[in-house]
Scaffold this motif. Structure first.
Motif, mmCIF file in Angstrom:
data_model
loop_
_atom_site.group_PDB
_atom_site.id
_atom_site.type_symbol
_atom_site.label_atom_id
_atom_site.label_comp_id
_atom_site.label_asym_id
_atom_site.label_seq_id
_atom_site.Cartn_x
_atom_site.Cartn_y
_atom_site.Cartn_z
ATOM 1 N N LEU A 87 26.516 -20.974 -50.710
ATOM 2 C CA LEU A 87 25.213 -20.604 -50.162
ATOM 3 C C LEU A 87 24.292 -20.218 -51.319
ATOM 4 C CD1 LEU A 87 26.529 -18.635 -47.117
ATOM 5 C CD2 LEU A 87 25.300 -20.795 -47.046
ATOM 6 N N SER B 140 25.583 -11.556 -43.586
ATOM 7 C CA SER B 140 25.693 -10.217 -44.179
ATOM 8 C C SER B 140 26.179 -9.209 -43.149
ATOM 9 C CB SER B 140 24.351 -9.768 -44.746
ATOM 10 O OG SER B 140 23.911 -10.640 -45.736
ATOM 11 N N ILE C 233 16.930 -14.567 -52.129
ATOM 12 C CA ILE C 233 17.316 -15.524 -51.102
ATOM 13 C C ILE C 233 16.089 -16.349 -50.734
ATOM 14 C CG2 ILE C 233 18.234 -15.765 -48.748
ATOM 15 C CD1 ILE C 233 20.240 -14.486 -50.656
ATOM 16 N N LEU D 214 29.033 -15.487 -51.141
ATOM 17 C CA LEU D 214 28.016 -16.537 -51.042
ATOM 18 C C LEU D 214 28.309 -17.685 -52.004
ATOM 19 C CD1 LEU D 214 24.784 -14.350 -50.735
ATOM 20 C CD2 LEU D 214 25.917 -15.627 -48.910
ATOM 21 N N SER E 262 20.120 -17.097 -41.669
ATOM 22 C CA SER E 262 21.576 -17.313 -41.645
ATOM 23 C C SER E 262 22.303 -16.350 -42.582
ATOM 24 C CB SER E 262 21.924 -18.760 -41.985
ATOM 25 O OG SER E 262 21.417 -19.108 -43.239
ATOM 26 N N ILE E 263 21.736 -16.057 -43.742
ATOM 27 C CA ILE E 263 22.388 -15.118 -44.671
ATOM 28 C C ILE E 263 22.330 -13.697 -44.126
ATOM 29 C CG2 ILE E 263 22.215 -14.085 -46.971
ATOM 30 C CD1 ILE E 263 21.708 -16.893 -48.050
ATOM 31 N N ASP F 27 16.712 -19.776 -45.836
ATOM 32 C CA ASP F 27 18.123 -19.387 -45.723
ATOM 33 C C ASP F 27 18.300 -17.956 -45.226
ATOM 34 O OD1 ASP F 27 18.812 -21.872 -46.728
ATOM 35 O OD2 ASP F 27 18.954 -21.152 -48.801
ATOM 36 N N TRP F 28 17.205 -17.183 -45.166
ATOM 37 C CA TRP F 28 17.319 -15.755 -44.898
ATOM 38 C C TRP F 28 17.927 -15.443 -43.530
ATOM 39 C CZ3 TRP F 28 18.814 -11.415 -45.945
ATOM 40 C CH2 TRP F 28 18.385 -10.240 -45.355
ATOM 41 N N HIS G 206 21.703 -18.686 -53.676
ATOM 42 C CA HIS G 206 21.046 -17.410 -53.946
ATOM 43 C C HIS G 206 20.973 -17.253 -55.457
ATOM 44 C CE1 HIS G 206 25.232 -16.325 -54.545
ATOM 45 N NE2 HIS G 206 24.815 -15.232 -55.159
#
Length: 158
Positions: free
Chosen positions: A14, A43, A31, A9, A38-39, A35-36, A16
């Motif tokens: 990104l 993941s 997070i 990340l 897309s992350i 953004d959750w 975090h």
């Protein structure tokens, strides 16, 4: 020491925040809600193919609510799986979080329970409705500021 996901990340810029490590050395990442989704996809693509658990809690009375995800990379031939814990904090007044049901099907009942007990709304969840409490129940029983309806405490019951 950062987890491999945290390193990835950072490398891809990104946002975090590391919240530290637990007693087993598993890193906890914070997070942002926006953004959750897309992350979560990142993941899964990165190899976190198993949602070990999803839970939620009330951080403090009148404060934030937290949705917690424990992700694991399961691979053949690996004795110790890599794990990461991800926390998403939301305001109790407007608590929508993107659902990860479409990524990890095991989130189905777990997100429903978090909704039922704390009132966190999971956007795009296919069956987001009460699972433990009756549909007629008013309020969110696990919030720290919840007042039980028709509850009277007896002070002098000797």
């Amino acid at each position: 020491m950062q987890s491999h996901l945290s390193d990835w990340l950072v490398k891809h810029e990104l946002v975090h925040r590391s919240l530290g490590f637990d007693y087993q050395g598993i890193e906890t990442l914070q997070i942002k809600t926006e953004d959750w989704d897309s992350i979560a996809v990142i993941s899964y693509i990165y190899g976190y193919n198993y949602l070990r658990s999803q839970c939620a809690y009330d951080v403090s009375p009148g404060g934030f609510l937290a949705s917690v995800y424990h992700l694991t990379r399961i691979q053949y031939g690996i004795d110790k799986s890599e794990e990461v814990c991800i926390k998403v904090f939301v305001s109790r007044n407007n608590p929508p979080i993107p659902s990860v049901f479409w990524i990890w099907k095991s989130a189905d009942f777990q997100e429903r329970e978090s909704y039922d007990m704390l009132g966190i709304s999971y956007d795009n969840h296919p069956r987001l409705k009460r699972i433990l409490m009756p549909e007629s129940w008013i309020g969110w029983p696990l919030r720290k500021d919840y007042i039980t309806p028709n509850f009277y405490e007896i002070w002098d019951a000797h």
